[in-house]
Design a protein around this motif. Structure first.
Motif, short mmCIF file in Angstrom:
data_model
loop_
_atom_site.label_atom_id
_atom_site.label_comp_id
_atom_site.label_asym_id
_atom_site.label_seq_id
_atom_site.Cartn_x
_atom_site.Cartn_y
_atom_site.Cartn_z
N ASN A 4 0.52 4.01 -2.90
CA ASN A 4 0.02 5.34 -2.55
C ASN A 4 1.04 6.44 -2.80
O ASN A 4 0.66 7.60 -3.00
CB ASN A 4 -0.41 5.37 -1.08
CG ASN A 4 -1.59 4.46 -0.80
OD1 ASN A 4 -2.39 4.20 -1.70
ND2 ASN A 4 -1.70 3.96 0.41
N ASN A 5 2.33 6.12 -2.78
CA ASN A 5 3.36 7.14 -2.94
C ASN A 5 3.96 7.19 -4.34
O ASN A 5 4.81 8.03 -4.62
CB ASN A 5 4.48 6.91 -1.92
CG ASN A 5 4.05 7.19 -0.50
OD1 ASN A 5 4.10 8.33 -0.01
ND2 ASN A 5 3.60 6.15 0.21
N ASN A 31 0.84 -1.21 0.00
CA ASN A 31 0.00 0.00 0.00
C ASN A 31 0.87 1.26 0.00
O ASN A 31 0.53 2.26 -0.65
CB ASN A 31 -0.92 0.00 1.21
CG ASN A 31 -1.98 -1.08 1.13
OD1 ASN A 31 -2.33 -1.52 0.03
ND2 ASN A 31 -2.49 -1.52 2.26
N TYR A 32 1.98 1.21 0.72
CA TYR A 32 2.88 2.37 0.77
C TYR A 32 3.41 2.68 -0.63
O TYR A 32 3.41 3.84 -1.08
CB TYR A 32 4.04 2.10 1.73
CG TYR A 32 5.18 3.09 1.59
CD1 TYR A 32 5.12 4.34 2.21
CD2 TYR A 32 6.30 2.77 0.82
CE1 TYR A 32 6.16 5.25 2.06
CE2 TYR A 32 7.34 3.67 0.67
CZ TYR A 32 7.27 4.92 1.29
OH TYR A 32 8.29 5.82 1.14
#
Length: 377
Positions: A299-300, A295-296
């Motif tokens: 999302n980034n 997810n990191y």
């Protein structure tokens, strides 16, 4: 005589308005005989009782409405009652499949790169019993029959069916379900198709016939460089007047990387004087686990605008070290796609928060990691 004529008329009127008595002959069948000829189990006995009770109910309803022809017809044509027995038979078959010796299966679902696959559906075939893998890709199902079959499915991956393994932990590998394209290399011609006007081809530094180009698989190519006009003639003379195509295969690059690595690593790699581990007793963990790591990255990720315009996409592999303090250090791209995508992938990894460090024999140590960063339009 006129009065006597009235008597037949009165008889006809009474006959017309009289209520007839209908007698129906009913035949009861034992539906459970067609359902099971095997040894009865507790669940089978329950189903048999329900079926018998349902038949008795239907029989009593039929007898209660025998005096009215319309009511009897409605009962016989009622789809709800007519479909209840087949539903119960299917329910009984479902229960038989779920009957077990109270055995339990558990294990882990992983991808081809070894990462766990959370959210995978794990279902006992032909039943409604199942589970979903947790964030670590693990699952557990109780009361599984010896002859059961377990199906593992996830969107974008090929479904796998396996027999349960009760005496050990199951490890299930799911492979991506992708559509392979039939690709081929082609060069647009400017109208001059004679062999004398063809560009020269170099594969991994060796000159090859022009016809070899059609036999090279695009998937085996790491990079292609095209030289034409002045840049071609300066390097290859008159031979390059029609252009030069330089092809580097993935195999060649891997061999070059292996030689470079061997030359640089005659001794074990170190981090601040201490050895770097690849596998330890307690592996480093991203805050929140593997799912939080995915997810990191998602999302980034900031797709470079220029790469979007040029429709550049692919997977970048980034290597880094989780220091004994949990800090992410020594970030480098080991297999890139494009300088723009490589730089973005490196930026994401460098910006990661501190991990829970890995431990070997109770001591925090440096551990090497490699993570893929996907760029897809």
């Amino acid at each position: 005589m006129k009065l006597l004529i009235i008597l037949p008329v009165i008889a006809c009127i009474f006959y017309a308005f009289s209520e007839p008595e209908y007698i129906y002959e009913t035949i009861s069948t034992n539906s459970t005989e067609d359902v099971d000829n095997t040894e009865e189990s507790p669940s089978t006995g329950i189903i048999d009782n329900v079926i018998a009770e349902l038949e008795n109910t239907n029989s009593s309803k039929t007898e209660a409405t025998m005096s009215d022809q319309t009511s009897a017809t409605d009962v016989n044509n009622n789809p709800t009652h007519r479909n209840e027995l087949p539903k119960l038979k299917r329910l009984e078959n479902n229960l038989r499949v779920q009957q077990s010796g109270e055995k339990t299966i558990e294990g882990k679902v992983v991808q081809e790169n070894g990462d766990p696959l959370p959210g995978t559906s794990v279902v006992i075939v032909n039943t409604t019993t199942g589970s979903v893998t947790d964030k670590n890709g693990r699952f557990k199902i109780e009361d599984v029959a010896n002859n059961a079959e377990v199906a593992f499915s996830f969107v974008g991956f090929k479904t796998v069916k396996k027999q349960p393994e009760f005496n050990k932990e199951m490890v299930v590998l799911l492979k991506r379900d992708t559509v392979q394209k039939d690709l081929s290399i082609s060069i647009r011609s400017n109208g001059k198709t004679t062999p004398e006007n063809n560009p020269i081809i170099f594969l991994d530094g060796k000159k090859v016939p022009f016809e070899t180009l059609s036999e090279i698989s695009p998937e085996s190519i790491e990079a292609i460089e095209v030289l034409k006009d002045k840049s071609a003639t300066e390097k290859y003379g008159d031979e390059g007047k029609n252009g030069v195509i330089l092809i580097t295969s993935k195999e060649k690059k891997i061999q070059a990387n292996d030689k470079t690595t061997q030359n640089k690593t005659n001794q074990a790699p170190t981090y601040n004087g201490d050895p770097i581990f690849f596998i330890v007793e307690e592996m480093p963990q991203f805050p929140g686990g593997d799912l939080a790591l995915h997810n990191y990255i998602a999302n980034n990720l900031k797709y470079p605008d220029e790469a979007k315009e040029k429709s550049v996409e692919g997977r970048v592999y980034v290597n880094y070290i989780i220091a004994p303090s949990g800090k992410v250090d020594n970030v480098r791209v080991v297999r890139g796609v494009d300088p723009m995508l490589d730089a973005e992938a490196k930026r994401i990894i460098e910006g990661m928060p501190e991990w829970k460090p890995g431990k070997q024999r109770g001591k925090s140590v440096a551990v090497s990691f490699t993570s893929p960063v996907d760029f897809k339009l």
